[in-house]
Design an enzyme around this catalytic site. Structure first.
Site, PDB file in Angstrom:
ATOM      1  CG  ASP A 112      -1.887  -1.062   1.717  1.00  0.00           C
ATOM      2  OD1 ASP A 112      -2.721  -1.334   0.373  1.00  0.00           O
ATOM      3  OD2 ASP A 112      -2.633  -1.013   2.369  1.00  0.00           O
TER       4      ASP A 112
HETATM    5  C1  GLC Z   1      -1.387  -3.943   5.333  1.00  0.00           C
HETATM    6  C2  GLC Z   1      -3.431  -4.060   4.482  1.00  0.00           C
HETATM    7  C3  GLC Z   1      -2.839  -5.219   3.077  1.00  0.00           C
HETATM    8  C4  GLC Z   1      -1.733  -4.390   2.342  1.00  0.00           C
HETATM    9  C5  GLC Z   1      -0.518  -4.730   3.663  1.00  0.00           C
HETATM   10  C6  GLC Z   1       0.745  -3.888   2.696  1.00  0.00           C
HETATM   11  O1  GLC Z   1      -1.646  -4.854   5.680  1.00  0.00           O
HETATM   12  O2  GLC Z   1      -3.844  -4.101   4.807  1.00  0.00           O
HETATM   13  O3  GLC Z   1      -3.660  -5.115   2.001  1.00  0.00           O
HETATM   14  O4  GLC Z   1      -1.512  -5.516   1.692  1.00  0.00           O
HETATM   15  O5  GLC Z   1      -0.337  -3.431   4.441  1.00  0.00           O
HETATM   16  O6  GLC Z   1       0.980  -2.883   2.208  1.00  0.00           O
END
Ligand code: GLC
Length: 804
Positions: free
Chosen positions: A494
């Site tokens: 993210d």
């Molecule tokens: C958090 C989010 C997930 C994402 C991860 C890496 O766990 O819930 O969707 O893939 O962060 O950024």
């Protein structure tokens, strides 16, 4: 330092020191009604969406010793007055003579001793019910008779959880509480926000007579709230004030005189905290649970339901830690993430409109397919219902309203407004569901796309299969200058949000994996031409990947909008990324020599004693061009932290390369139960995987946070059961293909699959990692490693010998 121990025979973890480094919690009930309870008796309860129907006021930012949500006070008569006790430690904080908090399957039991009184309290939500039961036994273990009172207390939240925090005018004007006596003379306190008095009423009731009550926090704490939760003034009086709160901070407190308890004498107090449409309709259920038999039955049914969920796979390996995780704690966490997504935990506070995540829930579903395939299918339907006609999906959705949102992708106008990976995860999840059940009809179900006309009607509906096709086609046609899928706002990670035009190698690999799944699915459906098309698309992307992704010693992770590689030795920061190395193995894109080289680079540059880091070197300072990753200090979360969700993908990749020893080493180094004896460093619950652990570029290396709601649960469970132990469902049936540590003599497992149980014994006489030398099913030799599908409701013996 340790704060407790595993008690495997009871399937519990027993916390023995109430001063754990953070609150340690357990989940009860479901998203329909439930929440979590911490080890000192504070409960956060909701019915449905925690943002819009919150029941208790549990604020996890408060210091650990503060009252949060719920508690029980006892008082014992002493010469000259009453002495108040906190049997759950909080909020009184007086040293207990003994303390145990037993974290069980769907229940928490706190047993403590103080001043000669033993309190034994079990908290659970009965199946399909909308109440929390506190089943409390109070026993005089001293040598003299004691007069004892019991006062359960709850503090209510306004139903609108965020308004509770942001509007101290409207909220307190609306909060109201009432008291009534039921036909059998028991008191029921009920509470509502004024506008909800006919539709949404909380209640607090018990099975014993209560002589007085309080619903107004000011009166309970006393002295205009200069009385404290640790020692409420009102408990110094003979009786509570019996105020029906007409506004303000609403609580519920019921004073029960248990009478004089002779040594060895016990009283059982059953408290109910729940919600119903109105108090009249709640009375039947309240009456029912005033009977201790109903409580015992409800608890027995809850235990049976957990037994049923866990029995679909039980293992016995040479490693006790792996056994306890794989038989109890890991599947429990899988069911918890499946149930709660990222809605509500100590860290995900459930205030906003976030709802459940498309990618998160797709992956969570994969962790529970074997035990609750129908529930998993139902969640997948919900998810596919927020896929857009173009093929990508809404990033988040509220399961109650089915309203979707694009989450953070809408934050910046200059960035793409979609995520490049969401829709691809649903292909993997549907494929795993079909391999588990063998039921093709799911593919023919018709589900609308998210798009609607002005009048609210759906623009288009399609079969599940067509939803999957739409997704894969979206990725195929949204590629950048190098033919690699565009990153969108982000891929799985993210926090890396690059300008429009950036390409993602991760999405390329996830697309490759999804194509393999679709090809296998097409063959199973008897559509070889379609399968060949997906094979060709796979070959096409593989060629582009191999042309652009190799950096010399490992694979790069992104190509930025201007053609610069990220995750390359030419970068100053973020030279190598974990997912960049594991996923080319999972997707089948990596050639074997490059796969081995890149996995060695990963080991050399990213592995630590507490898990494998997500990337290195870390960024050090905020850089708006890099986005979220640079908001974290070096070593935290996605900025070179050990982001645990990624580790099982490395484990799977190592098994695919045949490295059973290394796969198990990576499995073991992140096993939370192995942290039990050095908990001062790890800090989080040793019975669940956390989302993140500070990496070795952070001075507090090894410290875990964001426990419970993490994709780690589903993926570690899959990595261990399907890839290390090798009980892998395929379209044709269950296969046995272990990739275990060479030191193991073998293992055994029982696995329910398509209506039969397989009792599998694996022997490893020549101490190798993998290869099935022979397989005997019910005494008869079977060629290959595919188990027959029996579907006869019986148990079948399978003997496998690992070797060349
Ligand atoms: C958090 C989010 C997930 C994402 C991860 C890496 O766990 O819930 O969707 O893939 O962060 O950024």
């Amino acid at each position: 330092m340790r704060c407790g121990r595993f008690e495997d025979s009871a399937r519990e973890y027993v916390i023995t020191d109430p001063c754990t480094p953070t609150k340690w919690i357990n989940y009860m009930g479901t998203l329909a009604f439930g929440g979590f309870i911490d080890h000192t008796g504070g409960a956060l309860l909701c019915k449905g969406d925690p943002a819009t129907n919150r029941i208790t006021r549990y604020i996890s930012l408060q210091p650990a010793g503060d009252f949060r949500g719920t508690t029980l006070f006892l008082r014992v008569r002493e010469p000259g007055g009453w002495k108040t006790l906190s049997p759950f430690f909080v909020p009184g904080l007086a040293r207990l003579d003994s303390f145990q908090c037993r974290v069980g399957l769907g229940y928490t039991r706190i047993v403590s001793e103080l001043d000669g009184i033993r309190t034994d309290a079990t908290f659970f939500v009965p199946l399909e019910d909308t109440r929390l039961i506190w089943d409390v036994r109070i026993l005089n273990i001293g040598k003299i008779s004691r007069e004892v009172d019991a006062i359960p207390v709850v503090e209510y939240s306004h139903f609108d959880a965020l308004k509770q925090l942001t509007n101290a005018d409207w909220v307190p004007q609306t909060m109201q509480s009432r008291s009534l006596l039921s036909e059998n003379g028991r008191r029921v306190l009920f509470q509502y926000a004024f506008m909800m008095r006919e539709t949404q009423v909380n209640f607090l009731a018990s099975n014993l007579p209560s002589s007085s009550f309080e619903t107004d926090r000011r009166h309970f704490l006393g002295r205009n709230e200069y009385g404290t939760w640790a020692s409420p003034r009102s408990l110094e009086e003979e009786e509570l004030g019996c105020h029906e709160a007409l506004r303000g901070d609403n609580i519920g407190a019921l004073l029960h005189h248990l009478g004089v308890l002779a040594p060895g004498q016990e009283r059982r107090l059953v408290v109910q905290l729940g919600q119903d449409a109105h108090i009249e309709s709640a009375m039947t259920g309240i009456g029912l649970f005033q009977d201790a038999h109903a409580v015992d039955n409800a608890f027995a049914r809850l235990s049976e339901s957990w037994q049923a969920r866990l029995s679909c796979m039980q293992v016995e390996t040479p490693e006790p830690a792996a056994n306890r995780m794989l038989n109890v704690h890991n599947p429990r966490q899988c069911h918890t993430t499946f149930q709660w997504s990222r809605y509500l935990s100590l860290y995900q506070t459930g205030y906003g409109a976030r709802g459940i995540g498309f990618r998160d829930s797709s992956q969570d579903a994969m962790g529970v397919l074997a035990s609750v395939p129908d529930q998993a299918a139902s969640l997948l339907r919900t998810l596919l219902g927020v896929q857009k006609r173009e093929g990508f999906a809404m990033h988040q959705l509220n399961p109650a309203t089915r309203e979707g949102s694009m989450g953070d992708a809408m934050e910046r106008d200059d960035r793409p407004h979609y995520y490049s990976d969401d829709h691809l995860w649903s292909i993997l999840a549907v494929a795993e569901l079909l391999k588990e059940t063998g039921d093709r009809s799911f593919l023919d179900e018709v589900i609308p796309f998210y798009d609607r006309h002005r009048d609210g009607s759906h623009v288009e509906s399609a079969t599940v299969l067509d939803h999957l096709r739409r997704g894969i086609e979206f990725t195929r046609s949204n590629v950048g200058a190098h033919g690699i899928p565009l990153l969108g706002f982000a891929d799985w990670n993210d926090t890396i949000n690059l300008p429009t035009g950036a390409e993602s190698m991760f999405t390329a690999n996830l697309y490759g994996k999804a194509l393999q799944e679709l090809a296998a699915m097409a063959r199973w459906r008897g559509e070889p031409a379609e399968a060949e098309k997906y094979d060709a698309w796979h070959a096409e992307m593989k060629e582009r990947f191999l042309r652009h992704a190799w950096d010399g010693q490992w694979w790069i992770r992104y190509i930025d909008w201007d053609g610069t590689p990220l995750g390359s030795h030419v970068n100053e920061k973020g030279q190598i990324y974990i997912n960049g190395q594991s996923w080319p193995v999972l997707s089948g894109f990596a050639t074997e020599d490059k796969a081995r080289t890149s996995m060695e680079s990963l080991r050399r540059m990213l592995n630590t004693s507490c898990g494998i880091k997500i990337s290195t070197p870390s960024f050090n300072g905020f850089d708006p061009r890099k986005g979220g990753i640079s908001t974290y200090p070096p070593g935290a979360k996605e900025n070179s932290g050990i982001f645990l969700h990624t580790n099982p993908w490395v484990i799977i990749a190592e098994t695919m390369l045949g490295n059973g020893d290394r796969a198990y080493e990576y499995y073991r180094q992140i096993d939370p139960s192995e942290k039990n004896d050095s908990i001062e460093r790890f800090e989080c619950e040793p019975y669940v995987y956390p989302q993140n652990i500070l990496g070795d570029e952070h001075p507090m290396f090894g410290l875990a946070r964001n426990s419970w709601l993490s994709g780690t649960a589903s993926w570690v469970y899959q990595a261990a059961t399907k890839h290390i132990l090798g009980l892998l469902p395929t379209y044709s049936g269950l296969t046995v293909n272990p990739c275990i540590p060479s030191g193991w003599d073998g293992f055994s497992a029982v696995r329910g699959y398509r209506g039969a149980a397989y009792q599998v014994t694996v022997r490893n006489p020549s101490h190798v990692c993998r290869g099935v030398a022979s397989m005997i099913v019910d005494g008869r030799k079977v060629e290959g490693n595919l188990l027959p599908v029996f579907g006869d409701g019986k148990k079948h013996d399978v003997e496998v010998t690992v070797g060349a």
